[in-house]
Design a protein around this motif. Structure first.
Motif, PDB file in Angstrom:
ATOM      1  N   ASP A 236       0.854  -1.187   0.000  1.00  0.00           N
ATOM      2  CA  ASP A 236       0.000   0.000   0.000  1.00  0.00           C
ATOM      3  C   ASP A 236       0.890   1.238   0.000  1.00  0.00           C
ATOM      4  N   THR A 237       1.033   1.868  -1.156  1.00  0.00           N
ATOM      5  CA  THR A 237       1.925   3.015  -1.278  1.00  0.00           C
ATOM      6  C   THR A 237       1.230   4.338  -0.980  1.00  0.00           C
ATOM      7  N   SER A 238      -0.035   4.298  -0.572  1.00  0.00           N
ATOM      8  CA  SER A 238      -0.746   5.540  -0.257  1.00  0.00           C
ATOM      9  C   SER A 238      -0.329   6.093   1.102  1.00  0.00           C
ATOM     10  N   HIS A 239       0.229   5.233   1.965  1.00  0.00           N
ATOM     11  CA  HIS A 239       0.696   5.673   3.281  1.00  0.00           C
ATOM     12  C   HIS A 239       2.054   5.037   3.560  1.00  0.00           C
ATOM     13  N   TRP A 240       3.013   5.873   3.905  1.00  0.00           N
ATOM     14  CA  TRP A 240       4.349   5.377   4.248  1.00  0.00           C
ATOM     15  C   TRP A 240       4.673   5.742   5.690  1.00  0.00           C
ATOM     16  N   TYR A 241       5.402   4.858   6.336  1.00  0.00           N
ATOM     17  CA  TYR A 241       5.788   5.044   7.733  1.00  0.00           C
ATOM     18  C   TYR A 241       7.279   4.783   7.882  1.00  0.00           C
ATOM     19  N   VAL A 242       7.816   5.256   8.999  1.00  0.00           N
ATOM     20  CA  VAL A 242       9.155   4.878   9.442  1.00  0.00           C
ATOM     21  C   VAL A 242       9.020   4.312  10.841  1.00  0.00           C
ATOM     22  N   ILE A 243       9.502   3.092  11.020  1.00  0.00           N
ATOM     23  CA  ILE A 243       9.507   2.463  12.337  1.00  0.00           C
ATOM     24  C   ILE A 243      10.857   2.754  12.974  1.00  0.00           C
ATOM     25  N   ALA A 244      10.857   3.602  13.994  1.00  0.00           N
ATOM     26  CA  ALA A 244      12.086   4.021  14.670  1.00  0.00           C
ATOM     27  C   ALA A 244      12.119   3.431  16.068  1.00  0.00           C
ATOM     28  N   ASN A 245      13.199   2.748  16.396  1.00  0.00           N
ATOM     29  CA  ASN A 245      13.345   2.121  17.714  1.00  0.00           C
ATOM     30  C   ASN A 245      14.078   3.073  18.660  1.00  0.00           C
ATOM     31  N   PHE A 246      13.324   3.659  19.598  1.00  0.00           N
ATOM     32  CA  PHE A 246      13.890   4.584  20.576  1.00  0.00           C
ATOM     33  C   PHE A 246      14.077   3.880  21.919  1.00  0.00           C
ATOM     34  N   ARG A 247      15.085   4.361  22.671  1.00  0.00           N
ATOM     35  CA  ARG A 247      15.327   3.799  23.999  1.00  0.00           C
ATOM     36  C   ARG A 247      14.159   4.111  24.912  1.00  0.00           C
ATOM     37  N   GLU A 248      13.914   3.201  25.837  1.00  0.00           N
ATOM     38  CA  GLU A 248      12.785   3.373  26.751  1.00  0.00           C
ATOM     39  C   GLU A 248      12.927   4.618  27.611  1.00  0.00           C
ATOM     40  N   THR A 249      14.161   5.077  27.827  1.00  0.00           N
ATOM     41  CA  THR A 249      14.375   6.295  28.606  1.00  0.00           C
ATOM     42  C   THR A 249      13.965   7.548  27.848  1.00  0.00           C
ATOM     43  N   GLU A 250      13.781   7.441  26.553  1.00  0.00           N
ATOM     44  CA  GLU A 250      13.387   8.587  25.729  1.00  0.00           C
ATOM     45  C   GLU A 250      11.890   8.645  25.478  1.00  0.00           C
ATOM     46  N   LYS A 314       6.093   4.336  15.674  1.00  0.00           N
ATOM     47  CA  LYS A 314       5.625   4.378  14.292  1.00  0.00           C
ATOM     48  C   LYS A 314       5.389   5.820  13.873  1.00  0.00           C
ATOM     49  N   ILE A 315       6.151   6.266  12.870  1.00  0.00           N
ATOM     50  CA  ILE A 315       6.073   7.644  12.387  1.00  0.00           C
ATOM     51  C   ILE A 315       5.409   7.642  11.012  1.00  0.00           C
ATOM     52  N   ARG A 316       4.361   8.408  10.892  1.00  0.00           N
ATOM     53  CA  ARG A 316       3.693   8.524   9.593  1.00  0.00           C
ATOM     54  C   ARG A 316       4.304   9.680   8.808  1.00  0.00           C
ATOM     55  N   ILE A 317       4.690   9.414   7.574  1.00  0.00           N
ATOM     56  CA  ILE A 317       5.328  10.416   6.730  1.00  0.00           C
ATOM     57  C   ILE A 317       4.252  11.203   5.992  1.00  0.00           C
ATOM     58  N   THR A 318       4.376  12.540   6.051  1.00  0.00           N
ATOM     59  CA  THR A 318       3.344  13.378   5.436  1.00  0.00           C
ATOM     60  C   THR A 318       3.664  13.717   3.983  1.00  0.00           C
ATOM     61  N   ASN A 319       4.934  13.647   3.601  1.00  0.00           N
ATOM     62  CA  ASN A 319       5.306  14.012   2.222  1.00  0.00           C
ATOM     63  C   ASN A 319       6.240  12.965   1.621  1.00  0.00           C
ATOM     64  N   PRO A 320       5.797  11.708   1.541  1.00  0.00           N
ATOM     65  CA  PRO A 320       6.707  10.665   1.056  1.00  0.00           C
ATOM     66  C   PRO A 320       6.993  10.792  -0.433  1.00  0.00           C
ATOM     67  N   ASP A 321       8.187  10.388  -0.817  1.00  0.00           N
ATOM     68  CA  ASP A 321       8.571  10.294  -2.224  1.00  0.00           C
ATOM     69  C   ASP A 321       8.597   8.808  -2.565  1.00  0.00           C
ATOM     70  N   GLU A 322       7.620   8.376  -3.364  1.00  0.00           N
ATOM     71  CA  GLU A 322       7.485   6.941  -3.628  1.00  0.00           C
ATOM     72  C   GLU A 322       8.695   6.374  -4.353  1.00  0.00           C
ATOM     73  N   SER A 323       9.425   7.217  -5.071  1.00  0.00           N
ATOM     74  CA  SER A 323      10.606   6.723  -5.776  1.00  0.00           C
ATOM     75  C   SER A 323      11.744   6.395  -4.819  1.00  0.00           C
ATOM     76  N   LEU A 324      11.697   6.938  -3.601  1.00  0.00           N
ATOM     77  CA  LEU A 324      12.755   6.684  -2.624  1.00  0.00           C
ATOM     78  C   LEU A 324      12.340   5.669  -1.566  1.00  0.00           C
ATOM     79  N   PHE A 325      11.059   5.671  -1.203  1.00  0.00           N
ATOM     80  CA  PHE A 325      10.609   4.811  -0.104  1.00  0.00           C
ATOM     81  C   PHE A 325      10.456   3.374  -0.587  1.00  0.00           C
ATOM     82  N   ARG A 326      11.061   2.474   0.157  1.00  0.00           N
ATOM     83  CA  ARG A 326      10.938   1.034  -0.056  1.00  0.00           C
ATOM     84  C   ARG A 326      10.791   0.371   1.301  1.00  0.00           C
TER      85      ARG A 326
END
Length: 339
Positions: A236-250, A314-326
């Motif tokens: 589903d290329t209509s919505h792109w996300y970045v899953i970022a693993n942050f430390r529990e202290t943050e 889970k970060i939702r991207i508001t201006n994804p470039d489909e040519s770059l996101f995989r």
């Protein structure tokens, strides 16, 4: 004097180092950053809902498709034949119901006629009984002959006998009245089979449920596809996300809606805005208990030192470039918790 200047310089440097250290801590706390991140998009397994051989496949691997585009088609001939068979059966049932209804109407008419004959015979029996009752007293007085009384008695018995016969015939006629309820029930069943056949015929064409990109396509025309068995994956290329693993202290300052900025390792010069969509509430621990499968598995990098665990944000991207996101592409995420 020189010694005092050196001491003052050292003190000033120490104070400056403390200020820089505090600023760095504040900066890290207000703008947590991680390179333990990757691009993500929702995916589904494209599976047919009916069995059959693929006769058309107008898409190729990694192709972009739009919602409603034909992905592949299964041979519709068996399902067209099943639909025609069900429709022919329904037509035959309709004709059978019509003929049976005519027979039922005739049976009901016969039963109604029998009831009318009973009413007439009952009236005749009553009249014969009344005639006999009038003649029997007159016989002793000599106003009626024995022959007349015998005739009246015979007429009464004949009328009663005829009434009994007609009642029996009426019961038989009533019992012989059938119905079309069973055939109507069969018609409803066949009508349902027709709907199922139409649905199966529709399922022979598998279309894209959303805009996306084909992935892991490893089949072609001629392959037999089984219902429920995946043929390929659709991203589903209509919505792109970045899953970022942050430390529990943050995590204490990270909330849903927190502003984020990310870039992909494939092109570090392009920045993308986003916001925190959600924060994970469970991962699979390395050293404790048995938890339900399916939780994220985030590995610690140092095993001999107790380090902070990391949780996926889970970060939702508001201006994804489909040519770059995989899906799975490495990313770096920075959050602005002050916003």
């Amino acid at each position: 004097m020189l010694k005092m200047q050196k001491s003052f310089s050292l003190l000033l440097l120490a104070l400056l180092a403390v200020v820089v250290f505090i600023f760095v801590l504040w900066r890290i706390d207000s703008n947590p950053r991680t390179d333990d991140a990757y691009a993500y998009a929702d995916t589904i397994a494209i599976s047919p809902e009916v069995n059959g051989r693929i006769i058309s496949q107008p898409v190729r691997d990694n192709q972009r498709v739009h919602k409603g585009d034909l992905l592949f088609q299964i041979d519709p001939r068996p399902y067209q034949a099943a639909l025609k068979q069900a429709q022919a059966k329904l037509e035959g049932l309709n004709q059978q119901i019509e003929l049976t209804q005519r027979s039922v109407n005739a049976q009901k008419f016969s039963a109604d006629s029998a009831h009318a004959a009973i009413a007439s015979a009952s009236a005749a029996a009553k009249q014969a009984t009344a005639t006999l009752r009038r003649l029997e007293p007159l016989l002793a007085q000599g106003f009626a002959s024995a022959e007349e009384v015998d005739q009246a008695r015979t007429a009464k018995l004949s009328a009663i006998s005829k009434l009994d016969t007609l009642k029996l015939q009426a019961r038989q006629a009533k019992a012989g009245v059938s119905g079309v309820e069973a055939l109507v029930a069969q018609r409803a069943e066949v009508a349902a089979l027709i709907e199922v056949a139409k649905l199966n015929l529709e399922f022979t064409e598998v279309r894209a449920p959303f805009d996306g990109r084909v992935a892991s396509l490893k089949t072609t025309v001629g392959q037999f596809a089984s219902a429920g068995k995946p043929v390929f994956t659709l991203i589903d290329t209509s919505h792109w996300y970045v899953i970022a693993n942050f430390r529990e202290t943050e995590l204490k300052n990270i909330k849903e809606g927190t502003a984020a900025q990310v870039y992909l390792m494939s092109n570090t010069g392009v920045k993308f805005d986003g916001h925190v969509d959600s924060i994970s509430y469970g991962i699979t621990p390395e050293d404790g208990g048995n938890l339900a499968s399916g939780l994220p598995d985030v590995r610690r990098t140092i095993n001999w030192v107790h380090v902070s665990q990391r949780f996926p944000v889970k970060i939702r991207i508001t201006n994804p470039d489909e040519s770059l996101f995989r899906v799975g592409a490495s990313a770096v995420a920075t959050l602005n918790t002050r916003s």
